[in-house]
Scaffold this motif. Structure first.
Motif, PDB file in Angstrom:
ATOM      1  N   ALA A  13       0.827  -1.206   0.000  1.00 46.67           N
ATOM      2  CA  ALA A  13       0.000   0.000   0.000  1.00 46.67           C
ATOM      3  C   ALA A  13       0.868   1.264   0.000  1.00 46.67           C
ATOM      4  O   ALA A  13       0.589   2.225  -0.731  1.00 46.67           O
ATOM      5  N   VAL A  14       1.922   1.259   0.815  1.00 41.58           N
ATOM      6  CA  VAL A  14       2.817   2.420   0.882  1.00 41.58           C
ATOM      7  C   VAL A  14       3.522   2.639  -0.453  1.00 41.58           C
ATOM      8  O   VAL A  14       3.594   3.767  -0.970  1.00 41.58           O
ATOM      9  N   CYS A  15       4.042   1.559  -1.042  1.00 38.94           N
ATOM     10  CA  CYS A  15       4.744   1.667  -2.321  1.00 38.94           C
ATOM     11  C   CYS A  15       3.799   2.135  -3.428  1.00 38.94           C
ATOM     12  O   CYS A  15       4.176   2.969  -4.267  1.00 38.94           O
ATOM     13  N   SER A  16       2.579   1.609  -3.446  1.00 35.49           N
ATOM     14  CA  SER A  16       1.604   2.015  -4.452  1.00 35.49           C
ATOM     15  C   SER A  16       1.262   3.493  -4.307  1.00 35.49           C
ATOM     16  O   SER A  16       1.140   4.218  -5.302  1.00 35.49           O
ATOM     17  N   TYR A  17       1.121   3.954  -3.070  1.00 33.30           N
ATOM     18  CA  TYR A  17       0.801   5.363  -2.817  1.00 33.30           C
ATOM     19  C   TYR A  17       1.932   6.273  -3.313  1.00 33.30           C
ATOM     20  O   TYR A  17       1.688   7.287  -3.972  1.00 33.30           O
ATOM     21  N   LEU A  18       3.169   5.905  -2.994  1.00 39.36           N
ATOM     22  CA  LEU A  18       4.309   6.719  -3.421  1.00 39.36           C
ATOM     23  C   LEU A  18       4.463   6.725  -4.942  1.00 39.36           C
ATOM     24  O   LEU A  18       4.802   7.745  -5.550  1.00 39.36           O
ATOM     25  N   TYR A  19       4.190   5.577  -5.556  1.00 39.94           N
ATOM     26  CA  TYR A  19       4.384   5.457  -7.003  1.00 39.94           C
ATOM     27  C   TYR A  19       3.305   6.183  -7.796  1.00 39.94           C
ATOM     28  O   TYR A  19       3.581   6.802  -8.824  1.00 39.94           O
ATOM     29  N   LEU A  20       2.071   6.118  -7.322  1.00 45.23           N
ATOM     30  CA  LEU A  20       0.942   6.665  -8.075  1.00 45.23           C
ATOM     31  C   LEU A  20       0.631   8.118  -7.743  1.00 45.23           C
ATOM     32  O   LEU A  20       0.001   8.811  -8.542  1.00 45.23           O
ATOM     33  N   ASN A  21       1.058   8.586  -6.559  1.00 49.97           N
ATOM     34  CA  ASN A  21       0.737   9.948  -6.156  1.00 49.97           C
ATOM     35  C   ASN A  21       1.653  10.940  -6.880  1.00 49.97           C
ATOM     36  O   ASN A  21       2.863  10.944  -6.695  1.00 49.97           O
ATOM     37  N   ILE A  33      12.805   2.165  -8.484  1.00 44.26           N
ATOM     38  CA  ILE A  33      13.109   1.457  -7.235  1.00 44.26           C
ATOM     39  C   ILE A  33      11.823   1.146  -6.473  1.00 44.26           C
ATOM     40  O   ILE A  33      11.633   0.017  -5.996  1.00 44.26           O
ATOM     41  N   ILE A  34      10.926   2.134  -6.366  1.00 42.23           N
ATOM     42  CA  ILE A  34       9.647   1.924  -5.682  1.00 42.23           C
ATOM     43  C   ILE A  34       8.840   0.832  -6.375  1.00 42.23           C
ATOM     44  O   ILE A  34       8.253  -0.046  -5.725  1.00 42.23           O
ATOM     45  N   PHE A  35       8.812   0.885  -7.707  1.00 49.65           N
ATOM     46  CA  PHE A  35       8.053  -0.106  -8.472  1.00 49.65           C
ATOM     47  C   PHE A  35       8.627  -1.507  -8.290  1.00 49.65           C
ATOM     48  O   PHE A  35       7.896  -2.489  -8.181  1.00 49.65           O
ATOM     49  N   THR A  36       9.971  -1.606  -8.244  1.00 51.59           N
ATOM     50  CA  THR A  36      10.611  -2.901  -8.044  1.00 51.59           C
ATOM     51  C   THR A  36      10.311  -3.453  -6.651  1.00 51.59           C
ATOM     52  O   THR A  36      10.031  -4.654  -6.495  1.00 51.59           O
ATOM     53  N   ILE A  37      10.353  -2.587  -5.634  1.00 50.97           N
ATOM     54  CA  ILE A  37       9.991  -3.022  -4.277  1.00 50.97           C
ATOM     55  C   ILE A  37       8.545  -3.517  -4.250  1.00 50.97           C
ATOM     56  O   ILE A  37       8.226  -4.533  -3.617  1.00 50.97           O
ATOM     57  N   LEU A  38       7.671  -2.807  -4.969  1.00 56.22           N
ATOM     58  CA  LEU A  38       6.268  -3.214  -5.047  1.00 56.22           C
ATOM     59  C   LEU A  38       6.136  -4.583  -5.699  1.00 56.22           C
ATOM     60  O   LEU A  38       5.357  -5.439  -5.228  1.00 56.22           O
ATOM     61  N   LEU A  39       6.900  -4.831  -6.760  1.00 55.04           N
ATOM     62  CA  LEU A  39       6.845  -6.134  -7.419  1.00 55.04           C
ATOM     63  C   LEU A  39       7.362  -7.247  -6.512  1.00 55.04           C
ATOM     64  O   LEU A  39       6.800  -8.344  -6.477  1.00 55.04           O
TER      65      LEU A  39
END
Length: 202
Positions: A13-21, A33-39
């Motif tokens: 949820a945190v990674c998705s928020y940072l990536y999409l906001n 990096i955020i997207f890779t952590i999310l994956l």
């Protein structure tokens, strides 16, 4: 729901928020990096879900068909094509970085495919000794990484037809995109040198 799933959902949820906001206006490398952590988070959550399905996956004594590996392979190919098309639009300075991220995504996708194959058939891979879900997740992440880069899988060996087929597909995809990236880079380099030569003559 176990504490592991809650933690993974929180990280996702945190990674998705940072990536999409959009208000954070993150730099491209940091977004990658955020997207890779999310994956990675999605990968471990999916592994845990396969190993210990939640109640909402069980309806009328039916189970989700995790053995639909063909669908996962098709999905992996589609995702790779999308990533590659997006990578082609990047400027030359980011091409190598884009290729590295893309190969990381391929590694994660195939890690999950291998885990699903092993989950449905424990004889599909030899020398898999761990039993805990996170150990298995790392084992197949390690196998996928080695398979893509070195034609081998380290200590793990595919035994079933499906395991061998997916291993071959991953290796072909890896080296196809690496070769395509090198060819594209060389073309751009020659074009740049040609333009410099023409400017020098003028």
């Amino acid at each position: 729901m176990g504490i592991e799933k809650i933690i993974l959902l929180g990280v996702g949820a945190v990674c998705s928020y940072l990536y999409l906001n959009e208000k954070y206006k993150l730099k491209e490398n940091f977004k990658n990096i955020i997207f890779t952590i999310l994956l990675f988070d999605v990968y471990f959550f999916a592994v845990l879900e396969v190993k210990d399905p939640s109640e909402y996956f069980l309806k009328n004594n039916g189970i989700v068909y995790y053995n639909s590996v063909l669908f996962l392979v098709v999905l992996a190919i589609i995702i790779v094509i999308i990533i590659w098309k997006q990578g082609r639009e990047l400027i030359e300075e980011n091409r190598v970085t884009s290729l590295i991220w893309m190969l990381s995504y391929i590694t994660l996708i195939f890690s999950f495919i291998y885990f699903v194959i092993y989950h449905n058939n424990n004889c599909a891979f030899m020398y898999v000794e761990n039993e805990k879900w996170y150990e298995l997740a790392f084992d197949f992440l390690y196998y996928s990484f080695n398979r893509g880069l070195t034609f081998g899988g380290g200590t793990i060996e595919p035994m079933s037809f499906l395991a061998k087929l997916c291993s071959m597909i991953q290796t072909v995809i890896f080296y196809f995109f690496i070769a395509k990236g090198l060819v594209s880079y060389n073309k751009e380099k020659k074009l740049r040198n040609k333009l410099k030569l023409e400017q020098h003559r003028k």
